[in-house]
Design a protein around this motif. Structure first.
Motif, PDB file in Angstrom:
ATOM      1  N   UNK A   1       0.847  -1.206   0.000  1.00  0.00           N
ATOM      2  CA  UNK A   1       0.000   0.000   0.000  1.00  0.00           C
ATOM      3  C   UNK A   1       0.874   1.244   0.000  1.00  0.00           C
ATOM      4  N   UNK A   2       0.562   2.172  -0.856  1.00  0.00           N
ATOM      5  CA  UNK A   2       1.276   3.443  -0.937  1.00  0.00           C
ATOM      6  C   UNK A   2       0.354   4.538  -0.391  1.00  0.00           C
ATOM      7  N   UNK A   3       0.734   5.169   0.720  1.00  0.00           N
ATOM      8  CA  UNK A   3      -0.100   6.201   1.344  1.00  0.00           C
ATOM      9  C   UNK A   3       0.030   7.512   0.574  1.00  0.00           C
ATOM     10  N   UNK A   4      -1.055   7.941   0.014  1.00  0.00           N
ATOM     11  CA  UNK A   4      -1.076   9.186  -0.744  1.00  0.00           C
ATOM     12  C   UNK A   4      -1.955  10.184  -0.002  1.00  0.00           C
ATOM     13  N   UNK A   5      -1.359  11.277   0.435  1.00  0.00           N
ATOM     14  CA  UNK A   5      -2.109  12.292   1.172  1.00  0.00           C
ATOM     15  C   UNK A   5      -2.889  13.138   0.180  1.00  0.00           C
ATOM     16  N   UNK A   6      -4.182  13.323   0.396  1.00  0.00           N
ATOM     17  CA  UNK A   6      -4.967  14.119  -0.548  1.00  0.00           C
ATOM     18  C   UNK A   6      -4.403  15.524  -0.696  1.00  0.00           C
ATOM     19  N   UNK A   7      -4.488  16.049  -1.918  1.00  0.00           N
ATOM     20  CA  UNK A   7      -3.926  17.371  -2.198  1.00  0.00           C
ATOM     21  C   UNK A   7      -4.667  18.447  -1.418  1.00  0.00           C
ATOM     22  N   UNK A   8      -3.928  19.468  -0.992  1.00  0.00           N
ATOM     23  CA  UNK A   8      -4.515  20.601  -0.270  1.00  0.00           C
ATOM     24  C   UNK A   8      -4.816  21.686  -1.294  1.00  0.00           C
ATOM     25  N   UNK A   9      -6.083  21.801  -1.645  1.00  0.00           N
ATOM     26  CA  UNK A   9      -6.474  22.735  -2.687  1.00  0.00           C
ATOM     27  C   UNK A   9      -6.536  24.155  -2.138  1.00  0.00           C
ATOM     28  N   UNK A  10      -6.617  25.085  -3.051  1.00  0.00           N
ATOM     29  CA  UNK A  10      -6.713  26.487  -2.650  1.00  0.00           C
ATOM     30  C   UNK A  10      -5.360  27.136  -2.514  1.00  0.00           C
ATOM     31  N   UNK A  11      -5.332  28.426  -2.797  1.00  0.00           N
ATOM     32  CA  UNK A  11      -4.067  29.162  -2.769  1.00  0.00           C
ATOM     33  C   UNK A  11      -3.558  29.371  -1.354  1.00  0.00           C
TER      34      UNK A  11
ATOM     35  N   UNK B   1       3.775  15.685  12.198  1.00  0.00           N
ATOM     36  CA  UNK B   1       2.435  15.169  11.954  1.00  0.00           C
ATOM     37  C   UNK B   1       1.517  16.338  11.637  1.00  0.00           C
ATOM     38  N   UNK B   2       0.781  16.229  10.531  1.00  0.00           N
ATOM     39  CA  UNK B   2      -0.030  17.341  10.049  1.00  0.00           C
ATOM     40  C   UNK B   2      -1.505  17.037  10.213  1.00  0.00           C
ATOM     41  N   UNK B   3      -2.279  18.087  10.361  1.00  0.00           N
ATOM     42  CA  UNK B   3      -3.725  17.972  10.436  1.00  0.00           C
ATOM     43  C   UNK B   3      -4.351  18.030   9.058  1.00  0.00           C
ATOM     44  N   UNK B   4      -5.668  18.183   9.051  1.00  0.00           N
ATOM     45  CA  UNK B   4      -6.387  18.253   7.788  1.00  0.00           C
ATOM     46  C   UNK B   4      -6.146  19.602   7.111  1.00  0.00           C
ATOM     47  N   UNK B   5      -6.405  19.608   5.837  1.00  0.00           N
ATOM     48  CA  UNK B   5      -6.240  20.843   5.062  1.00  0.00           C
ATOM     49  C   UNK B   5      -7.326  21.833   5.462  1.00  0.00           C
ATOM     50  N   UNK B   6      -6.922  23.037   5.778  1.00  0.00           N
ATOM     51  CA  UNK B   6      -7.887  24.045   6.186  1.00  0.00           C
ATOM     52  C   UNK B   6      -7.221  25.386   6.412  1.00  0.00           C
TER      53      UNK B   6
ATOM     54  N   UNK C   1     -10.108  33.580  -2.256  1.00  0.00           N
ATOM     55  CA  UNK C   1      -9.448  32.398  -2.823  1.00  0.00           C
ATOM     56  C   UNK C   1      -9.802  31.126  -2.056  1.00  0.00           C
ATOM     57  N   UNK C   2     -11.016  31.085  -1.486  1.00  0.00           N
ATOM     58  CA  UNK C   2     -11.479  29.861  -0.844  1.00  0.00           C
ATOM     59  C   UNK C   2     -11.899  28.848  -1.914  1.00  0.00           C
ATOM     60  N   UNK C   3     -11.319  27.639  -1.913  1.00  0.00           N
ATOM     61  CA  UNK C   3     -11.612  26.683  -2.991  1.00  0.00           C
ATOM     62  C   UNK C   3     -12.951  25.969  -2.798  1.00  0.00           C
ATOM     63  N   UNK C   4     -13.532  25.524  -3.881  1.00  0.00           N
ATOM     64  CA  UNK C   4     -14.744  24.687  -3.882  1.00  0.00           C
ATOM     65  C   UNK C   4     -14.427  23.421  -4.665  1.00  0.00           C
ATOM     66  N   UNK C   5     -13.919  22.383  -4.005  1.00  0.00           N
ATOM     67  CA  UNK C   5     -13.473  21.174  -4.721  1.00  0.00           C
ATOM     68  C   UNK C   5     -14.569  20.518  -5.555  1.00  0.00           C
ATOM     69  N   UNK C   6     -15.795  20.441  -5.003  1.00  0.00           N
ATOM     70  CA  UNK C   6     -16.890  19.810  -5.739  1.00  0.00           C
ATOM     71  C   UNK C   6     -17.882  20.821  -6.291  1.00  0.00           C
ATOM     72  N   UNK C   7     -17.493  22.090  -6.287  1.00  0.00           N
ATOM     73  CA  UNK C   7     -18.325  23.190  -6.774  1.00  0.00           C
ATOM     74  C   UNK C   7     -19.599  23.373  -5.945  1.00  0.00           C
TER      75      UNK C   7
ATOM     76  N   UNK D   1     -13.232  27.029   3.682  1.00  0.00           N
ATOM     77  CA  UNK D   1     -12.912  28.394   4.106  1.00  0.00           C
ATOM     78  C   UNK D   1     -11.490  28.433   4.669  1.00  0.00           C
ATOM     79  N   UNK D   2     -10.606  29.095   3.951  1.00  0.00           N
ATOM     80  CA  UNK D   2      -9.194  29.194   4.347  1.00  0.00           C
ATOM     81  C   UNK D   2      -8.758  30.633   4.543  1.00  0.00           C
ATOM     82  N   UNK D   3      -9.719  31.509   4.832  1.00  0.00           N
ATOM     83  CA  UNK D   3      -9.405  32.924   4.998  1.00  0.00           C
ATOM     84  C   UNK D   3      -8.590  33.146   6.268  1.00  0.00           C
TER      85      UNK D   3
END
Length: 325
Positions: free
Chosen positions: A16-26, A41-46, A147-153, A158-160
């Motif tokens: 198994x290869x652990x792939x961390x989901x991409x952190x979207x947004x600028x 150790x990192x938390x979730x993208x936010x 520049x808050x991303x909407x991954x699924x539109x 909210x990353x302000x």
């Protein structure tokens, strides 16, 4: 999943290869939860906590830098705005009726100076006149809410956060302290010394401040980033225009007219200081041997006005036009 190839050419069992989901947004990032040696150790993208911004790897890092010369010049400009407006309205409503204008000017300077010192003291690190900050990289750093991303539109992440910490919020804190100190000091002073003014005119400069402070707050909230890049040119243009308007309204047409009243010289030197501040802000004094000679241009607009005023007097132009016909 993938397969590892053995040294003999065969294939091993899938691993198994652990792939961390991409952190979207600028400006979205992952906060550091724990550090074990060189392993983080990192938390979730936010959103990053206050006082942090994302690095090139989308990790939230502490702002450990200090403002550069241009940042301090910007903060100085934002600190001067309420002071200049205080002085303008004190002069406007005092006029020639009261001799208390000078003391009110000094009080306004004291209020803004104390507010600036207290603002620096309460900023991180608390109790020091130094502040830690993040470097401003581009205009979008001031407007992270756009520049808050909407991954699924549908769902918006909210990353302000304050990517230009603390250049954005420190101005609001300063304006709040300016307002508090003004309300504590100025009414008592004006009530005692402004006896030459009527009761309705006595507090008009304070009422004016209650109007322009909210305007300045909205200006910083909406146009803080634009002001950061444009303030040197705003200073030069406004100082040139106001100097020309003042000299024209005061009917100053020669050097002799300037020397008649000390107040005119004070206004002239004040504009020269603003010119110098604008030139220093544009050049940043990166190369002293090239930038310092530019300060010799500070008196140029006033000298040009005095040398050409007699040729542009409206009455003279009208009389010459009438004689020509």
């Amino acid at each position: 999943a993938g397969r590892e190839r053995r040294a003999d050419g065969g294939c091993a069992f899938p691993t198994a290869v652990a792939i961390q989901p991409a952190c979207l947004g600028l400006y979205c990032g992952r906060t550091v939860l724990s550090v074990n040696g060189s392993v983080e150790t990192y938390g979730d993208c936010g959103v990053c906590p206050r006082g942090q911004r994302t690095d090139e790897n989308k990790i939230c890092r502490e702002c450990m830098g200090s403002p550069d010369r241009y940042d301090w010049l910007y903060l100085g400009f934002m600190a001067m705005l309420p002071l200049v407006l205080h002085w303008f309205f004190i002069e406007w409503y005092s006029g020639k009726k009261s001799s208390s204008a000078l003391l009110q000017h000094i009080t306004a300077l004291f209020e803004c100076s104390i507010a600036a010192i207290v603002t620096l003291l309460v900023s991180d690190p608390v109790g020091s006149l130094h502040i830690r900050s993040c470097k401003v990289k581009k205009l979008s750093d001031w407007y992270t809410m756009l520049y808050n991303p909407s991954p699924d539109y549908i769902t918006t992440v909210h990353c302000t956060h304050e990517a230009v910490y603390p250049l954005y919020t420190i101005v609001f804190i300063y304006y709040a302290f300016c307002l508090v100190f003004m309300m504590l000091l100025r009414p008592l002073l004006v009530k005692k010394i402004a006896c030459g003014l009527g009761k309705s005119d006595r507090f008009k400069s304070i009422y004016a401040a209650l109007y322009f402070f909210p305007i300045l707050t909205v200006l910083q909230a909406v146009g803080g980033g634009l002001l950061y890049y444009a303030f040197p040119y705003i200073i030069l243009v406004l100082s040139l225009v106001t100097l020309a308007v003042y000299m024209s309204a005061s009917e100053v047409e020669s050097f002799k007219d300037l020397l008649v009243r000390k107040k005119r010289l004070v206004v002239l030197f004040s504009h020269w200081l603003l010119h110098a501040y604008g030139i220093i802000s544009i050049s940043k004094l990166d190369k002293l041997e090239q930038d310092l000679p530019l300060l010799a241009l500070v008196p140029a607009p006033a000298l040009f006005y005095l040398l050409t005023a007699k040729y542009t007097e409206p009455s003279r132009i009208l009389s010459e036009g009438g004689n020509g016909h």
